[in-house]
Scaffold this active site. Structure first.
Site: not given
Ligand SMILES: *Cc1c(COP(=O)(O)O)cnc(C)c1O
Length: 394
Positions: A53, A142, A186, A190, A215, A218, A248
């Site tokens: 990541n 997640h 998110e 992910s 969230d 990523h 990440k």
């Protein structure tokens, strides 16, 4: 002789055996980090790591390493206490101010990890809502988001992944009775690498008088204006609590929550995961300070990264492998059964690539995959090799 201990250890053995029989016993594999998005296996072999990541290659960037070392040298190996006791250094507040500026919010608060942030911020928010709360959650959220809601004892109304029509029907069906309502999602998922429609979610939130919790683990560093994440493109004053991780794309460690100052001030009073945890260590603050210098200027790296991901996706789609709607640096290659995913992992490893098979329970049964995540540190030859290896999957 303590029988309870002996029986407990036997039970652990049984659980491990059971996982082994299902071919799901996981083990830790040490990997040496090398430049260029590669790893050494310790037996002389070197693989291109397409499972990391570290999307911008910042963890090994000379400036990030140097500033982490300087901060540790000047300020010490660890923070002396939790933030509210005597653990807040001026550098914590500086990094928080820089994160807020980066995220275009009034304030930001550091957390020890993304897991810890989600697992402790959601319960604190629900408590601060002081009354019954309704939570609408994307089905692919997640594990840490589930952990936070479970910790709060909060029932989730789960909508089909990225299906805003389904969410709207649920918002309509759930009678309100003065409850605070919260949508949890998110911004980049992910395991699928697809994006939430934040504009659409904001419209729903405003239509149904609902808050958003987003969230950005990523998206931070990779997407949005100057790599600030997708939520940074929402209008000022959007009813959004935004979190993201710093281990990440930012190449450091920890997490942030960003939003209005009242939000972060309230979390300082009430969020157990912030209050009862030792402050992030100086080396991490140094790494983040350097990463925040670099990330806004890395548009060229972001473009190259997303173009490489598009190439990899095209290669997977040419073979009729599912790519789960991915439009980001995370490109899943859908293989269905676990054994096929493990075979494909082996094929890639033989071609010099490390792509870890993701299997249940991380993804649903029958949705095993290789989760390919690229880094700006990969050169064109690395991507060529990956594209070729995808073509060779049986
Ligand atoms: C990685 C991740 C987290 C956890 O962050 P850590 O800092 O690694 O604990 C939280 N949410 C999502 C979506 C993630 O991918």
């Amino acid at each position: 002789m303590n029988r309870a201990w002996t029986e407990f250890l036997m039970r652990l053995d049984d659980a491990l055996d059971e996982a082994g029989e299902l071919n799901r016993r996981r083990a830790l594999r040490p990997l040496g980090r090398l430049p260029g998005g590669r790893v050494s296996l310790g037996d002389g072999r070197v693989l291109i790591d397409v499972s990391s990541n570290d999307y911008l290659g910042l963890a090994l960037h000379p400036k990030v390493r140097l500033r982490a070392a300087e901060y540790a040298e000047q300020l010490g190996g660890g923070a002396p206490a939790s933030r509210l006791v005597s653990g807040t250094l001026p550098e914590h507040l500086e990094v928080e101010q820089r994160l807020a500026a980066f995220k275009r919010t009034e304030a930001a608060l550091l957390f020890a990890s993304g897991w810890q942030a989600n697992a402790s911020v959601l319960p604190a928010l629900i408590e601060l809502m002081a009354g019954p709360v309704k939570v609408f959650a994307d089905r692919l959220n997640h594990a840490s988001l589930h952990a936070g809601l479970a910790q709060a004892g909060q029932r989730q109304i789960r909508f089909r992944h990225n299906d805003l029509d389904h969410l709207e029907r649920q918002l309509q069906a759930a009678e309100n009775h003065g409850r605070t309502r919260l949508i949890v999602t998110e911004s980049v998922f992910s395991m699928d690498g697809d994006r939430a429609d934040l504009e659409g979610l904001l419209q729903l939130a405003n239509r149904y008088d609902t808050l958003l919790y987003i969230d950005e683990a990523h998206a931070t560093g990779v997407l949005g204006p100057g790599g600030a994440g997708l939520a940074a493109a929402l209008p000022k004053g959007a009813p959004a609590i935004v979190m993201g991780t710093l281990g990440k794309a930012l190449g450091g460690f920890g997490a942030y929550v960003a939003g209005p100052r009242t939000l972060t001030d309230a979390l300082v009073q009430r969020c157990g995961g912030f209050i009862y945890s030792t402050a992030p260590p100086p080396a991490v603050l140094g790494a983040l300070d350097a990463a925040l210098d670099l990330v806004p200027g890395m548009d060229a790296e972001r473009e190259r990264l997303l173009a490489a991901a598009a190439r990899v996706r095209a290669a997977a789609e040419a073979r009729d492998f599912a790519t789960f709607g991915s439009t980001t640096q995370i490109t899943p290659v859908g293989l269905g059964e676990e054994t096929r995913a493990l075979d494909a992992m082996k094929t890639l490893e033989d071609a010099g690539l490390l792509a870890v098979a993701i299997r249940p329970p991380t993804v649903p049964e029958g949705a095993s995959r290789l989760r390919i995540s690229l880094s700006a540190a990969h050169d064109d030859q690395a991507i060529d090799r990956l594209v070729e290896a995808i073509g060779a999957i049986r």
